[in-house]
Design an enzyme around this catalytic site. Structure first.
Site, PDB file in Angstrom:
ATOM      1  N   SER A 301      31.320 -22.930-110.735  1.00  0.00           N
ATOM      2  CA  SER A 301      31.915 -23.445-111.787  1.00  0.00           C
ATOM      3  C   SER A 301      31.842 -22.593-113.062  1.00  0.00           C
ATOM      4  O   SER A 301      32.423 -22.014-113.081  1.00  0.00           O
ATOM      5  CB  SER A 301      31.100 -24.997-111.873  1.00  0.00           C
ATOM      6  OG  SER A 301      31.182 -25.565-112.797  1.00  0.00           O
ATOM      7  N   ASP A 312      39.854 -11.090-116.052  1.00  0.00           N
ATOM      8  CA  ASP A 312      40.782 -10.835-115.998  1.00  0.00           C
ATOM      9  C   ASP A 312      41.162 -10.223-116.975  1.00  0.00           C
ATOM     10  O   ASP A 312      42.080  -9.097-117.476  1.00  0.00           O
ATOM     11  CB  ASP A 312      41.010 -12.412-116.901  1.00  0.00           C
ATOM     12  CG  ASP A 312      41.399 -13.416-115.225  1.00  0.00           C
ATOM     13  OD1 ASP A 312      41.544 -12.696-114.666  1.00  0.00           O
ATOM     14  OD2 ASP A 312      42.004 -14.316-116.029  1.00  0.00           O
ATOM     15  N   LYS A 326      34.953 -24.523-107.319  1.00  0.00           N
ATOM     16  CA  LYS A 326      35.332 -25.639-108.266  1.00  0.00           C
ATOM     17  C   LYS A 326      35.362 -24.963-110.080  1.00  0.00           C
ATOM     18  O   LYS A 326      34.832 -25.129-110.610  1.00  0.00           O
ATOM     19  CB  LYS A 326      33.519 -26.119-107.839  1.00  0.00           C
ATOM     20  CG  LYS A 326      33.547 -27.326-109.340  1.00  0.00           C
ATOM     21  CD  LYS A 326      32.325 -27.320-109.258  1.00  0.00           C
ATOM     22  CE  LYS A 326      31.973 -28.914-109.701  1.00  0.00           C
ATOM     23  NZ  LYS A 326      32.527 -28.935-111.215  1.00  0.00           N
TER      24      LYS A 326
END
Length: 431
Positions: A301, A312, A326
């Site tokens: 999460s 990224d 998740k």
């Protein structure tokens, strides 16, 4: 079989239809697409008939409130493992857990195939000390089988008075037979951030969960580490292993410590005006410090939001093993009666590159399994061993490197050891 609409059924149809209409109006009031506004009247009648049959024919008398609550729980738990109905006690427990203090065992759990799956034990809690591991399946709580319970019911059974005990029946991958662990409950006070110097110039900050004050605690610990390093902090390991997540806002704030004016995460929802983009600020504390992030199968999460954003934007090297996966957002929706609430999955979140990690997780840039290391020295002949070799001609250095601490880290935490090695390499390439 004929459906006879007697007084009881008529009352229940009205009750159930009224509940459904109220819920639909509160959640979807601003929806402009009208094709899904109609309620399935035949199915609502069927639900009312089932409730009526239970009330009149079940072997024991059942309270109306219990029936309706069970129907609500069934609707929610049938959607996904994270949606649930929260009665007053569970709602209060959830509110306590986000502030960092609550009672219980100290594990983050989810439901999987009718059993309780351990996402992660929380550091320095009874479950952690008893040896509960991420990925364990809990099949029984004392003498109560888990199958048939909702997640909130299972969590409620695991909580209790501090000092009382509960026996968990655990199934663990790699072990042939289930085993039991008896754990004493305690008041769980979660210290979400810890830090330490690994060696001069290199440090680690561990986040065990994302709470309201986590980002402020991280900033405080980093400033303390910089003072300890006399301003010469050359690299940092952000340890998110076995971090089950927590508050989305806290994960964005932690990412903001390392990212300047970048997209952190965005969500997509079916509810209009409920899709959001979360951006880091232009001014940030550490936009350039060499950074390694450690994750594993217990990182879920909010942990995956941070790891995904830093990966990224190529802000950090992600090391460890595949994360939990998740990638959904749960919204707590208080209901009008008796301090109850819905925990409803309302959105998916995506990393800045548009990748959904739901069910797949974050893939590390460098895979490092946790394990033990056995050193094997192979002694080869060197120049100094040759007969008649010239002497160096310089005095031996007085500050010979002592590798004792390095060896202890390697033996105690191999993933952290490899993360430190990566930081040293980054510090050479990018001082």
């Amino acid at each position: 079989m004929t459906f006879k609409k007697g007084p009881a059924v008529g009352y229940l149809v009205t009750l159930v239809m009224g509940f459904a209409l109220a819920f639909s109006a509160s959640v979807l009031a601003d929806r402009h697409n009208s094709e899904n506004r109609g309620l399935p009247v035949d199915e609502m009648r069927m639900l009312a008939e089932v409730i009526d049959r239970i009330k009149t024919a079940y072997v024991e008398e059942v309270d109306d409130r219990e029936l309706i609550e069970n129907a609500i729980k069934g609707m929610l738990t049938g959607l996904d493992p994270h949606s649930d109905f929260l009665p007053p006690e569970a709602f209060a427990d959830l509110q306590e857990s986000t502030t960092g203090q609550f009672g219980g065992l100290g594990i983050e759990v989810t439901m999987e195939d009718g059993f309780v799956r351990v996402v992660s034990p929380i550091d320095d809690t009874p479950a952690f000390r008893a040896g509960i591991q991420a990925g364990d399946l809990i099949t029984k709580l004392d003498d109560t089988p888990v199958q048939g319970l909702s997640l909130s019911e299972a969590v409620e059974l695991m909580r209790g008075e501090p000092g009382s005990s509960i026996t968990l029946t655990v199934v663990r991958e790699g072990q042939a037979n289930p085993f039991e662990l008896t754990i004493e409950r305690a008041v769980i006070r979660v210290t979400s951030v810890r830090s330490r110097m690994l060696e001069p110039g290199f440090a680690s900050v561990r986040i065990s969960s994302f709470q309201q004050n986590t980002a402020a605690d991280v900033v405080r610990e980093i400033n303390r580490l910089r003072e300890e390093a006399n301003g010469e902090l050359r690299g940092l390991v952000l340890d998110l292993r076995n971090n089950p997540g927590g508050l989305l806002s806290a994960s964005v704030d932690v990412s903001d410590i390392f990212l300047s004016d970048k997209l952190v995460v965005y969500t997509e929802s079916r509810i209009p005006n409920n899709s959001f983009r979360y951006q880091s600020r232009r001014q940030t504390l550490l936009p350039d410090l060499n950074l390694v992030v450690l994750i594993n199968g217990g990182s879920a999460s909010a942990s995956e939001i941070v790891a995904g954003a830093l990966q990224d934007h190529k802000r950090a090297v992600i090391m460890g093993t595949q994360s939990f996966g998740k990638g959904s957002v749960q919204t707590i929706m208080p209901l009008s009666q008796d301090s109850t609430a819905l925990k409803l999955t309302t959105a998916r979140y995506f990393t800045p590159s548009g990748t959904s990690i739901q069910g797949t997780g974050i893939t590390p840039d460098i895979l490092v399994d946790q394990g033990s290391f056995t050193a094997q020295e192979v002694r080869l002949s060197r120049e100094a061993d040759l007969q008649g070799a010239l002497q160096n001609g310089q005095a031996a250095a007085d500050d010979a490197v002592d590798n004792a601490d390095d060896g202890r880290l390697r033996d105690q935490d191999y993933q952290m050891y490899e993360a430190l090695n990566m930081l040293k390499g980054l510090a050479i390439l990018k001082p």
